[in-house]
Design a protein around this motif. Structure first.
Motif, short mmCIF file in Angstrom:
data_model
loop_
_atom_site.label_atom_id
_atom_site.label_comp_id
_atom_site.label_asym_id
_atom_site.label_seq_id
_atom_site.Cartn_x
_atom_site.Cartn_y
_atom_site.Cartn_z
N SER A 72 0.83 -1.20 0.00
CA SER A 72 0.00 0.00 0.00
C SER A 72 0.87 1.24 0.00
O SER A 72 2.07 1.18 0.24
CB SER A 72 -0.90 -0.01 1.24
N ARG A 119 -4.40 9.86 -3.14
CA ARG A 119 -5.16 8.67 -2.73
C ARG A 119 -4.25 7.68 -2.02
O ARG A 119 -3.05 7.63 -2.28
CB ARG A 119 -5.85 7.98 -3.91
N ARG A 121 -3.70 3.74 -1.79
CA ARG A 121 -4.00 2.57 -2.60
C ARG A 121 -3.50 1.33 -1.85
O ARG A 121 -2.44 1.38 -1.22
CB ARG A 121 -3.24 2.71 -3.92
N GLU A 137 -7.98 -4.78 -5.07
CA GLU A 137 -7.44 -3.45 -4.77
C GLU A 137 -8.49 -2.57 -4.12
O GLU A 137 -9.68 -2.66 -4.44
CB GLU A 137 -6.99 -2.81 -6.09
N THR A 139 -9.05 1.69 -2.91
CA THR A 139 -8.48 3.04 -2.88
C THR A 139 -9.40 3.96 -2.09
O THR A 139 -10.60 3.72 -1.98
CB THR A 139 -8.32 3.65 -4.30
N HIS A 182 -8.65 2.20 2.15
CA HIS A 182 -8.16 1.38 1.04
C HIS A 182 -7.97 -0.07 1.47
O HIS A 182 -8.36 -0.99 0.78
CB HIS A 182 -6.86 1.99 0.51
#
Ligand code: IMP
Length: 202
Positions: A72, A119, A121, A137, A139, A182
């Motif tokens: 991340s 962001r 992620r 994934e 976000t 996320h």
């Protein structure tokens, strides 16, 4: 006997989030440290997915168990998506986040509003005992704050500002952050694959 799920991390904060979201599954959740696995893993991938795979596959190779790993980081659009996969290593692993966070704020001096977009992620990779693999994934979008705020979370949370709520992710409680983060999103996305695998073991 309960099946084991090993999460390839030594990070206590991540294990807390994982147990909050997957803790009700009929599986024993262990960090690689708790599982007694020692591995020197070189995270030299160019993407979050590559790094998550490197970690999950390495621990799976040693244990043969169901292994999850995440990778991340923070992407700041104005900085061409830096620090990205280098988020932990940005300015050196041992540099405090107080310094790292201030450095990012300084780099965005004079940048206003949505031009401060960023962001978090997170990619989670799961390797099942038979070697099959799946990744998901998550976000969360925000802006870089003009000054740090909040005592919760970790890392870049004090400068990750949610404009619609007028607070940073460090101002949120752990439960509030898990609900929108996320990592929370990626964990909830990968959960059905784990449930299906557990069901198939019965
Ligand atoms: P990883 O452990 O290799 O995934 O490194 C992730 C790095 O990204 C952390 O060390 C933090 O710098 C940053 N990061 C990832 N998730 C978060 C978060 O939820 N809050 C704040 N920083 C985060």
């Amino acid at each position: 006997m309960k099946q084991k799920l090993i999460f390839a991390t030594g990070n206590a904060g991540k294990m807390k989030e994982i147990r909050a979201i997957l803790g009700d599954l009929d599986v024993e959740i262990l960090s690689s440290r708790e599982a007694g696995v020692q591995a020197d893993i070189v995270e030299d991938g160019k993407t979050f997915l590559e790094n998550a795979r490197i970690k999950a596959r390495a621990i799976h190779e040693i244990t043969g168990a169901l292994v999850l790993a995440d990778d991340s980081g923070l992407e700041v659009d104005y900085l061409d998506k830096a620090p990205g996969v280098y988020s932990a290593r940005f300015m050196g692993e041992d540099t405090s986040y107080e310094i790292k966070n201030q450095a990012i704020i300084d780099k965005l001096e004079g940048v206003e509003g949505s031009d401060r977009s960023a962001r978090f992620r997170c990619v989670i990779d799961a390797v099942f005992p038979d070697g099959t693999e799946t990744a998901e994934e998550g976000t969360i979008e925000g802006w870089i704050a003009k000054e740090p705020s909040g005592n919760g979370g970790f890392g870049y949370d004090p400068i990750f500002y949610l404009p619609e709520r007028d607070l940073t992710t460090a101002d949120l409680s752990a439960e509030e952050k898990n609900a929108i983060s996320h990592r929370g999103i990626a964990l909830r996305k990968i959960r059905p694959a784990i449930e299906a695998w557990l069901e198939a073991q019965k």
